[in-house]
Design an enzyme around this catalytic site. Structure first.
Site, PDB file in Angstrom:
ATOM      1  N   ASP A 133     -17.620  -7.969  42.528  1.00 51.80           N
ATOM      2  CA  ASP A 133     -18.904  -7.526  43.097  1.00 51.80           C
ATOM      3  C   ASP A 133     -18.921  -5.865  43.398  1.00 51.80           C
ATOM      4  OD1 ASP A 133     -21.555  -8.193  44.226  1.00 51.80           O
ATOM      5  OD2 ASP A 133     -20.777  -7.763  46.222  1.00 51.80           O
ATOM      6  N   MET A 146     -24.274  -6.099  44.451  1.00 55.37           N
ATOM      7  CA  MET A 146     -24.454  -6.059  46.012  1.00 55.37           C
ATOM      8  C   MET A 146     -23.029  -6.093  46.734  1.00 55.37           C
ATOM      9  SD  MET A 146     -25.193  -7.118  49.253  1.00 55.37           S
ATOM     10  CE  MET A 146     -24.718  -8.800  49.046  1.00 55.37           C
ATOM     11  N   PRO A 147     -22.928  -4.962  47.505  1.00 53.56           N
ATOM     12  CA  PRO A 147     -23.581  -3.743  47.784  1.00 53.56           C
ATOM     13  C   PRO A 147     -23.737  -2.799  46.679  1.00 53.56           C
ATOM     14  CG  PRO A 147     -21.873  -4.059  49.402  1.00 53.56           C
ATOM     15  CD  PRO A 147     -21.553  -5.119  48.260  1.00 53.56           C
ATOM     16  N   LEU A 148     -24.962  -2.128  46.703  1.00 54.85           N
ATOM     17  CA  LEU A 148     -24.980  -0.812  45.833  1.00 54.85           C
ATOM     18  C   LEU A 148     -24.554   0.311  46.590  1.00 54.85           C
ATOM     19  CD1 LEU A 148     -26.169   0.430  43.479  1.00 54.85           C
ATOM     20  CD2 LEU A 148     -28.400   0.449  44.397  1.00 54.85           C
ATOM     21  N   THR A 170     -26.450  -0.002  50.213  1.00 54.28           N
ATOM     22  CA  THR A 170     -27.645  -0.773  50.519  1.00 54.28           C
ATOM     23  C   THR A 170     -26.886  -2.304  50.169  1.00 54.28           C
ATOM     24  OG1 THR A 170     -28.987   0.874  49.424  1.00 54.28           O
ATOM     25  CG2 THR A 170     -29.775  -1.551  49.556  1.00 54.28           C
TER      26      THR A 170
END
Lengths: 129, 129, 129
Positions: free
Chosen positions: A38, A1-3, A72
């Site tokens: 991430d 996350m984020p994607l 996202t």
């Protein structure tokens, strides 16, 4: 996350695509509160004509370098999003990768329960993250 | 905004794909309150087998013409969405592009702060839009 | 509904891709409250390098089998999502399709009014679903 989905027009060398993705990730780490490692990016390369972007009357001219970044994520607020847009435009321009006039960003929000990063676990709920 | 992803099966001529995208955009302008120039479309063409659509028991038969339209947007209400679905089905059918039985639409909502259309600015927040 | 995007690296035989999609669908039926025929899947196959997934420091090692599943849905709660992640990891591993360390899942929520499954109607609003 984020994607992060990155939609761009085919024609860049693989090394340049990688540099574009790397630059997006640097911005995530620097201004979007992404912790180290991430990184979840999906790159969609399209034929010319498969990305159609106008300008909502803003007076922005698009080229074949037009790039749409859809993020996202959960948890970021308005100021972080504004910092994201500004830093993506600045850094991708400085690197000669995407013109500020060719960069479109859209963010979608979900919740901590909406993520599993492996092993079938929801790491934001288990306390692992 | 909206950001519209159109997923369809490869095999249409480029001109037909363009006409399909144009028809979707006409609907956005006509019934979905998109202002002129508000066009942000990404077309994903897939091999047969990469789009799998059944019918949730509705008695709808799908063909290789199946088309999934995913719309990320902010601000529209229920009636505008119903008008969107109806107009997309009608117009794409009239143009001979997508059968009403092959059209699936899904909408996702975000917020004004979730958009940047260029220059690294959030144009809904700056007052430019 | 759900609308499921499956992003994976090119190189699997079409039958294996189909089996992967089938297994994802079985999980939807078994633990995610999808009724029979409720299947809407889009598969995006990418060149190596177009999916970049690290691990947010979780100590998870990714391979070229890395698979990102993005689910747009309405109505499920936290426990159903946790069951989804666990069952996807277990079943895709049992079938030899995706290692639990290569599986990333992200869920996005929308509302009943956000779906049309054909004929230009919003079947959750019309009472058809």
């Amino acid at each position: 996350m984020p994607l992060v989905r990155i939609d761009l027009v085919r024609g860049r060398a693989p090394e340049e695509v990688r540099r574009l993705a790397d630059t997006v990730q640097e911005v995530m780490l620097d201004v979007f509160a992404a912790p180290p490692g991430d990184r979840y990016q999906v790159i969609h390369q399209h034929d010319a004509g498969e990305i159609i972007a106008e300008d909502t009357g803003l007076g922005i001219e698009r080229t074949d370098g037009v790039t749409i970044i859809q993020v996202t994520q959960q948890g970021r607020g308005r100021e972080q999003k504004e910092a994201l847009y500004a830093a993506l435009a600045k850094r991708l321009d400085e690197e000669g990768l995407v013109r500020p006039t060719d960069l479109i960003v859209s963010v979608v929000r979900n919740e901590p329960e909406d993520w599993s990063f492996g092993h079938g676990r929801a790491q934001f709920l288990t306390g692992e993250l």
